[in-house]
Structure formats: C-alpha cells, structure tokens
Write a protein that holds these residues in place. Sequence first.
Motif, PDB file in Angstrom:
ATOM      1  N   LEU A  19      55.422  38.752  10.218  1.00 19.37           N
ATOM      2  CA  LEU A  19      54.878  39.770  10.399  1.00 19.37           C
ATOM      3  C   LEU A  19      55.096  40.756   9.348  1.00 19.37           C
ATOM      4  O   LEU A  19      55.978  41.085   9.246  1.00 19.37           O
ATOM      5  CB  LEU A  19      54.904  40.636  11.933  1.00 19.37           C
ATOM      6  N   GLU A  20      53.867  41.036   8.536  1.00 16.34           N
ATOM      7  CA  GLU A  20      53.940  42.124   7.420  1.00 16.34           C
ATOM      8  C   GLU A  20      52.882  43.174   7.316  1.00 16.34           C
ATOM      9  O   GLU A  20      52.036  43.078   8.160  1.00 16.34           O
ATOM     10  CB  GLU A  20      53.698  41.294   6.159  1.00 16.34           C
ATOM     11  N   ASN A  21      53.188  44.144   6.189  1.00 12.08           N
ATOM     12  CA  ASN A  21      52.232  45.075   6.058  1.00 12.08           C
ATOM     13  C   ASN A  21      51.985  45.983   7.493  1.00 12.08           C
ATOM     14  O   ASN A  21      50.880  46.413   7.643  1.00 12.08           O
ATOM     15  CB  ASN A  21      50.970  44.823   5.532  1.00 12.08           C
ATOM     16  N   LEU A  22      53.029  46.162   8.120  1.00  8.42           N
ATOM     17  CA  LEU A  22      52.795  46.721   9.645  1.00  8.42           C
ATOM     18  C   LEU A  22      52.415  48.372   9.317  1.00  8.42           C
ATOM     19  O   LEU A  22      53.025  49.206   8.512  1.00  8.42           O
ATOM     20  CB  LEU A  22      54.022  46.767  10.338  1.00  8.42           C
ATOM     21  N   PHE A  23      51.340  48.746   9.836  1.00  6.73           N
ATOM     22  CA  PHE A  23      50.946  50.212   9.916  1.00  6.73           C
ATOM     23  C   PHE A  23      50.675  50.785  11.119  1.00  6.73           C
ATOM     24  O   PHE A  23      49.446  50.126  11.785  1.00  6.73           O
ATOM     25  CB  PHE A  23      49.731  50.068   8.979  1.00  6.73           C
ATOM     26  N   ILE A  24      51.166  51.765  11.564  1.00 11.89           N
ATOM     27  CA  ILE A  24      50.746  52.187  13.034  1.00 11.89           C
ATOM     28  C   ILE A  24      49.583  53.341  12.934  1.00 11.89           C
ATOM     29  O   ILE A  24      49.562  54.263  12.075  1.00 11.89           O
ATOM     30  CB  ILE A  24      52.123  53.141  13.612  1.00 11.89           C
ATOM     31  N   GLU A  25      48.720  53.026  13.510  1.00 14.45           N
ATOM     32  CA  GLU A  25      47.409  53.794  13.764  1.00 14.45           C
ATOM     33  C   GLU A  25      47.519  54.889  14.709  1.00 14.45           C
ATOM     34  O   GLU A  25      47.473  54.868  15.986  1.00 14.45           O
ATOM     35  CB  GLU A  25      46.252  52.899  14.061  1.00 14.45           C
ATOM     36  N   GLU A  26      47.930  56.228  13.953  1.00 12.18           N
ATOM     37  CA  GLU A  26      48.500  57.152  14.568  1.00 12.18           C
ATOM     38  C   GLU A  26      47.270  57.727  15.681  1.00 12.18           C
ATOM     39  O   GLU A  26      47.317  58.156  16.819  1.00 12.18           O
ATOM     40  CB  GLU A  26      48.706  58.443  13.704  1.00 12.18           C
ATOM     41  N   GLN A  27      46.027  57.704  15.352  1.00  9.13           N
ATOM     42  CA  GLN A  27      44.723  58.231  15.931  1.00  9.13           C
ATOM     43  C   GLN A  27      44.813  57.265  17.389  1.00  9.13           C
ATOM     44  O   GLN A  27      44.089  57.647  18.287  1.00  9.13           O
ATOM     45  CB  GLN A  27      43.418  57.927  15.184  1.00  9.13           C
ATOM     46  N   GLU A  63      38.231  55.147  14.294  1.00  6.63           N
ATOM     47  CA  GLU A  63      38.641  55.882  13.537  1.00  6.63           C
ATOM     48  C   GLU A  63      38.060  57.232  13.163  1.00  6.63           C
ATOM     49  O   GLU A  63      36.846  57.487  13.518  1.00  6.63           O
ATOM     50  CB  GLU A  63      38.837  54.941  12.169  1.00  6.63           C
ATOM     51  N   LYS A  64      38.590  57.981  12.316  1.00  7.13           N
ATOM     52  CA  LYS A  64      38.077  59.158  12.039  1.00  7.13           C
ATOM     53  C   LYS A  64      36.815  59.317  10.689  1.00  7.13           C
ATOM     54  O   LYS A  64      37.295  58.443   9.901  1.00  7.13           O
ATOM     55  CB  LYS A  64      39.002  60.178  11.447  1.00  7.13           C
ATOM     56  N   ASP A  65      35.706  59.686  10.918  1.00  8.07           N
ATOM     57  CA  ASP A  65      34.929  59.717   9.769  1.00  8.07           C
ATOM     58  C   ASP A  65      35.541  60.936   8.727  1.00  8.07           C
ATOM     59  O   ASP A  65      36.496  61.472   9.197  1.00  8.07           O
ATOM     60  CB  ASP A  65      33.411  59.728  10.129  1.00  8.07           C
ATOM     61  N   VAL A  66      34.619  60.980   7.508  1.00  8.73           N
ATOM     62  CA  VAL A  66      35.006  62.090   6.723  1.00  8.73           C
ATOM     63  C   VAL A  66      34.673  63.706   7.246  1.00  8.73           C
ATOM     64  O   VAL A  66      35.399  64.591   6.943  1.00  8.73           O
ATOM     65  CB  VAL A  66      33.983  62.117   5.367  1.00  8.73           C
ATOM     66  N   GLU A  67      34.009  63.708   8.504  1.00 10.10           N
ATOM     67  CA  GLU A  67      33.966  64.849   9.239  1.00 10.10           C
ATOM     68  C   GLU A  67      34.877  65.165  10.292  1.00 10.10           C
ATOM     69  O   GLU A  67      34.554  66.005  11.162  1.00 10.10           O
ATOM     70  CB  GLU A  67      32.504  65.164   9.759  1.00 10.10           C
ATOM     71  N   ASN A  68      35.720  64.036  10.322  1.00 11.78           N
ATOM     72  CA  ASN A  68      36.922  64.167  11.467  1.00 11.78           C
ATOM     73  C   ASN A  68      36.379  63.921  12.811  1.00 11.78           C
ATOM     74  O   ASN A  68      36.900  64.205  13.902  1.00 11.78           O
ATOM     75  CB  ASN A  68      37.532  65.381  11.463  1.00 11.78           C
ATOM     76  N   ASN A  69      35.230  63.218  12.905  1.00  6.28           N
ATOM     77  CA  ASN A  69      34.648  62.606  13.986  1.00  6.28           C
ATOM     78  C   ASN A  69      34.872  61.297  14.384  1.00  6.28           C
ATOM     79  O   ASN A  69      35.052  60.554  13.378  1.00  6.28           O
ATOM     80  CB  ASN A  69      33.069  62.942  14.257  1.00  6.28           C
ATOM     81  N   ASN A  70      35.038  60.777  15.963  1.00 11.38           N
ATOM     82  CA  ASN A  70      35.571  59.633  16.091  1.00 11.38           C
ATOM     83  C   ASN A  70      34.097  58.522  15.819  1.00 11.38           C
ATOM     84  O   ASN A  70      33.015  58.869  15.844  1.00 11.38           O
ATOM     85  CB  ASN A  70      35.801  59.434  17.513  1.00 11.38           C
ATOM     86  N   GLN A  71      34.562  57.316  15.296  1.00  7.85           N
ATOM     87  CA  GLN A  71      33.424  56.456  14.783  1.00  7.85           C
ATOM     88  C   GLN A  71      34.202  55.074  15.057  1.00  7.85           C
ATOM     89  O   GLN A  71      35.328  54.727  14.963  1.00  7.85           O
ATOM     90  CB  GLN A  71      33.015  56.498  13.580  1.00  7.85           C
ATOM     91  N   PRO A  72      33.070  54.058  15.530  1.00  7.62           N
ATOM     92  CA  PRO A  72      33.707  52.537  15.411  1.00  7.62           C
ATOM     93  C   PRO A  72      34.168  52.060  14.156  1.00  7.62           C
ATOM     94  O   PRO A  72      33.647  52.551  13.262  1.00  7.62           O
ATOM     95  CB  PRO A  72      32.399  51.868  16.161  1.00  7.62           C
ATOM     96  N   TYR A  73      34.833  51.234  14.217  1.00  7.56           N
ATOM     97  CA  TYR A  73      35.276  50.360  13.118  1.00  7.56           C
ATOM     98  C   TYR A  73      34.088  49.861  12.513  1.00  7.56           C
ATOM     99  O   TYR A  73      33.281  49.189  13.061  1.00  7.56           O
ATOM    100  CB  TYR A  73      36.291  49.298  13.348  1.00  7.56           C
ATOM    101  N   GLU A  74      34.248  49.810  11.168  1.00  6.89           N
ATOM    102  CA  GLU A  74      33.111  48.924  10.349  1.00  6.89           C
ATOM    103  C   GLU A  74      33.635  47.465  10.030  1.00  6.89           C
ATOM    104  O   GLU A  74      34.651  47.206   9.990  1.00  6.89           O
ATOM    105  CB  GLU A  74      32.990  49.725   8.865  1.00  6.89           C
ATOM    106  N   ALA A  75      32.623  46.745  10.210  1.00  4.87           N
ATOM    107  CA  ALA A  75      32.882  45.155   9.987  1.00  4.87           C
ATOM    108  C   ALA A  75      33.245  44.856   8.640  1.00  4.87           C
ATOM    109  O   ALA A  75      34.264  44.169   8.456  1.00  4.87           O
ATOM    110  CB  ALA A  75      31.498  44.310  10.413  1.00  4.87           C
ATOM    111  N   ALA A  76      32.868  45.496   7.674  1.00  3.77           N
ATOM    112  CA  ALA A  76      33.115  45.428   6.414  1.00  3.77           C
ATOM    113  C   ALA A  76      34.726  45.625   6.040  1.00  3.77           C
ATOM    114  O   ALA A  76      35.485  45.070   5.194  1.00  3.77           O
ATOM    115  CB  ALA A  76      32.180  46.282   5.335  1.00  3.77           C
ATOM    116  N   THR A  77      35.280  46.631   6.829  1.00  2.00           N
ATOM    117  CA  THR A  77      36.770  47.079   6.453  1.00  2.00           C
ATOM    118  C   THR A  77      37.705  46.588   7.492  1.00  2.00           C
ATOM    119  O   THR A  77      38.863  46.782   7.597  1.00  2.00           O
ATOM    120  CB  THR A  77      36.762  48.247   6.111  1.00  2.00           C
TER     121      THR A  77
END
Length: 165
Positions: A19-27, A63-77
Amino acid sequence: MESLDYLKKNIGKFTTATLENLFIEEQNREYEGVTFSIGKQTFRSRKAKITPKKAGYFVVFWEKDVENNNQPYEAATAPDKLVITVFDQEKIGQFIFPKEILIKKRILSQGEIKGKMAMRVYPNWVEELNKTAAATQKWQREFFVDLTDRFDSKRLDALYFAKKN
C-alpha cells in the motif's frame, strides 16, 4: 482508523504489492476517507456507517469545489477503485467498485451526469429490503466479499486487481 488498519493488516494476504501513496481525505475523515495505490492501481477507501432506522450502510464521498461547496467526485480524476469496508459487530465485508461501474450507476459525475455524494451499500447479510434497495443490492453483489468467517484471498485479488474490460 479502523478501515485503514484493516487494509494495512490484510493487503499482504492476497498480494505481494504494498500500500503506497497514502493520503487522508480530511473532508471525509468521519468516514475514514483515504486514497492510496497498490502497484499501478489507485484506490479511494471509506468505512460505511450503520444507520439505525434504515437497512444497509451509509457512506459519503465528496470534495470541495473552488467555492468551497461540496460536490461529487469527477470520473476523470477518480481513482480506479472505490473500497467500502463494512464492520457490524462480528460481520466484516468489503465492496470493491471499479470506476466504470461507478460511472455506469451515475455515482461519479461525468459530463451531464451530476453524480452522487453518498450512497447506501447492502452486504449479502442484509435482508428484507424494499424493492429499490433489493435492486441496488443485486448489482452491488458482484463487487462484494464477505470476510466474516473466511478471508477469501482469491476473491479479494480478483476484485482489487481485475483488469479493465
């Protein structure tokens, strides 16, 4: 983080990769949100919550968008797989959903598809579901492994590392 500890403890039972590149998603800390990679595959992980008044287990991923609103994750990323671990007293199981099914089921946003920020999961031990929940459980079944009584290394390997169609 119970689900991360479970992953770390058991990953070596079905792969030699680490298991590598572990990142905790604070939100999404409340749902033990993390991302990681194993070899060339990327993963997002969550711990599902028990909800006392409704069958199944609840999990969020946003995740948060640029205006700090919650949004679903994008398929592309989005990572290649979404792992949802369920702990319910003596019962343990994991859903390992490939990105493609999350797109097909309109969970990840893509183009005109808005996506979802949460969903319910229904392990095989959840019974007496309404029609909608039973239909959801039916498609989810393909991506679930019950680890309560038996650690199924072959099934986990197949779900974690299945090749893209």
